[in-house]
Write a protein that holds these residues in place. Structure first.
Motif, short mmCIF file in Angstrom:
data_model
loop_
_atom_site.label_atom_id
_atom_site.label_comp_id
_atom_site.label_asym_id
_atom_site.label_seq_id
_atom_site.Cartn_x
_atom_site.Cartn_y
_atom_site.Cartn_z
N ILE A 60 0.87 -1.10 -0.19
CA ILE A 60 -0.08 0.09 -0.02
C ILE A 60 0.85 1.19 -0.17
CG2 ILE A 60 -1.52 1.45 1.46
CD1 ILE A 60 -2.85 -1.47 2.46
N LEU A 61 1.92 1.25 0.85
CA LEU A 61 2.95 2.46 1.08
C LEU A 61 3.59 2.60 -0.40
CD1 LEU A 61 4.12 2.09 4.38
CD2 LEU A 61 2.62 3.76 3.68
N ILE A 62 3.97 1.67 -1.16
CA ILE A 62 4.56 1.48 -2.43
C ILE A 62 3.64 2.48 -3.29
CG2 ILE A 62 5.73 0.31 -4.47
CD1 ILE A 62 6.74 -1.85 -2.40
N GLU A 63 2.36 2.20 -3.33
CA GLU A 63 1.62 2.85 -4.43
C GLU A 63 1.40 4.28 -3.83
OE1 GLU A 63 -2.48 2.00 -6.73
OE2 GLU A 63 -2.36 1.28 -4.66
N ASP A 64 1.17 4.39 -2.61
CA ASP A 64 0.91 6.00 -2.42
C ASP A 64 1.35 6.00 -0.86
OD1 ASP A 64 -0.34 8.21 -1.64
OD2 ASP A 64 -2.60 7.69 -1.58
N LYS A 65 2.58 6.94 -0.73
CA LYS A 65 3.10 6.96 0.91
C LYS A 65 2.45 8.31 1.40
CE LYS A 65 7.66 5.40 -0.80
NZ LYS A 65 7.30 5.38 -2.25
N ARG A 89 -5.99 0.62 4.16
CA ARG A 89 -6.58 1.83 3.37
C ARG A 89 -6.48 1.34 1.78
NH1 ARG A 89 -3.45 5.94 0.75
NH2 ARG A 89 -1.46 5.10 1.64
N THR A 90 -7.65 1.45 1.36
CA THR A 90 -7.91 1.26 -0.13
C THR A 90 -8.04 2.59 -1.02
OG1 THR A 90 -10.45 1.02 0.36
CG2 THR A 90 -9.06 -0.90 0.50
N LYS A 123 -5.23 1.31 -7.13
CA LYS A 123 -5.35 -0.11 -7.66
C LYS A 123 -5.14 -1.18 -6.79
CE LYS A 123 -3.61 1.83 -12.25
NZ LYS A 123 -2.38 1.91 -13.15
N VAL A 124 -4.23 -0.95 -5.84
CA VAL A 124 -3.86 -2.00 -4.85
C VAL A 124 -5.46 -2.12 -4.06
CG1 VAL A 124 -2.81 -2.35 -2.61
CG2 VAL A 124 -1.73 -1.51 -4.51
N GLY A 125 -5.90 -1.00 -3.95
CA GLY A 125 -7.31 -0.72 -2.89
C GLY A 125 -8.41 -1.56 -3.60
N ARG A 129 -10.17 -4.83 -1.90
CA ARG A 129 -11.63 -4.84 -1.68
C ARG A 129 -12.27 -5.90 -2.25
NH1 ARG A 129 -14.66 0.95 -1.40
NH2 ARG A 129 -13.30 1.93 0.17
N ALA A 130 -11.84 -6.32 -3.61
CA ALA A 130 -12.24 -7.45 -4.10
C ALA A 130 -12.33 -8.73 -3.37
CB ALA A 130 -11.65 -7.52 -5.60
N SER A 131 -11.22 -8.74 -2.63
CA SER A 131 -10.72 -10.06 -1.78
C SER A 131 -11.33 -9.96 -0.40
CB SER A 131 -9.60 -10.33 -1.93
OG SER A 131 -8.65 -9.25 -1.83
N ASN A 132 -11.78 -8.83 -0.23
CA ASN A 132 -12.23 -8.40 1.26
C ASN A 132 -11.04 -8.39 2.09
OD1 ASN A 132 -15.24 -8.01 1.77
ND2 ASN A 132 -15.23 -9.49 0.17
#
Length: 228
Positions: A60-65, A89-90, A123-125, A129-132
């Motif tokens: 998550i941090l790699i995509e958005d810090k 965080r999604t 995108k990670v979020g 979410r898709a997998s809960n």
């Protein structure tokens, strides 16, 4: 914010529900064993998931810090008591600020906000979410007693402020990770009134066997995606 109720024998007339009379029982023995189950199982899950939690947080941090990987938000628990819920965080870092701009796109009825293609979701979020998987940090809420594995999903304070008397009945029990609504096929197509009716149904029917069935049904939906 508190909901005052009698310990047992609460009965509400049919004017609060078109289909049935609402009756509430405290069920202390069931509540005790349910709490013991929540403590033991949530602790075991947390121990086994600590490394996956760390890996997910890093991704998550790699995509958005710009914000922490764990999203913390106030929710309403049993009898209207506020607690802090934990989720991965999604959404983008300033998602709360953008909510006002998106209100006109709300696709849900009642005092809730839902849109299918929320532009705030990363995108990670979306994958979480898709997998809960984004809900897994709520295992800490369960261990601390804020939540249970089974119970009505915890609502936001501003949503509860708009509740009608019959909607507030869902605050009679500890909120949960899954419930009748969560384990229902195409749950996002269910109206707000139907959702609230399902929560009242659970409160009246709640018991060991009902909880077991809901947990297994939720797992089945996670694997085949037919409920989402």
């Amino acid at each position: 914010m508190a909901l005052e109720v009698e310990k047992k024998g609460l009965s509400v007339g049919k004017d609060l529900d078109d289909s049935l009379e609402f009756k509430y029982e405290a069920k202390p023995v069931y509540s005790f064993f349910k709490r013991m189950f929540d403590i033991v199982v949530s602790f075991i899950c947390i121990v086994f998931l600590l490394i996956p939690f760390a890996v997910i947080s890093l991704i998550i941090l790699i995509e958005d810090k710009e914000a922490p990987p764990i999203f913390v938000q106030k929710r309403v628990g049993k009898n209207g008591r506020l607690f802090k819920i934990y989720k991965f965080r999604t959404m983008c870092a300033n998602a709360e600020d953008k909510l006002v701009e998106l209100q006109e796109m709300n696709e849900a009825d009642g005092p809730v906000f839902k849109i299918k293609n929320d532009p705030r979701i990363t995108k990670v979020g979306a994958a979480l979410r898709a997998s809960n998987i984004d809900e897994l940090p709520q295992l800490f809420n369960i261990f601390l007693g804020h939540m249970s594995f089974v119970g009505p999903r915890p609502a936001l304070p501003n949503e509860v402020e708009q509740y009608r008397p019959q909607d507030k009945l869902r605050l009679l029990v500890i909120p949960g990770l899954t419930c009748y609504w969560q384990a229902t096929k195409n749950r996002n197509d269910i109206s707000f009134d139907e959702w609230m009716a399902l929560d009242r149904k659970y409160i009246m029917e709640r018991g060991v066997w009902v909880d077991i069935k809901l947990i297994f049904k939720t797992f089945l939906f996670l694997f085949n995606k037919s409920g989402y």
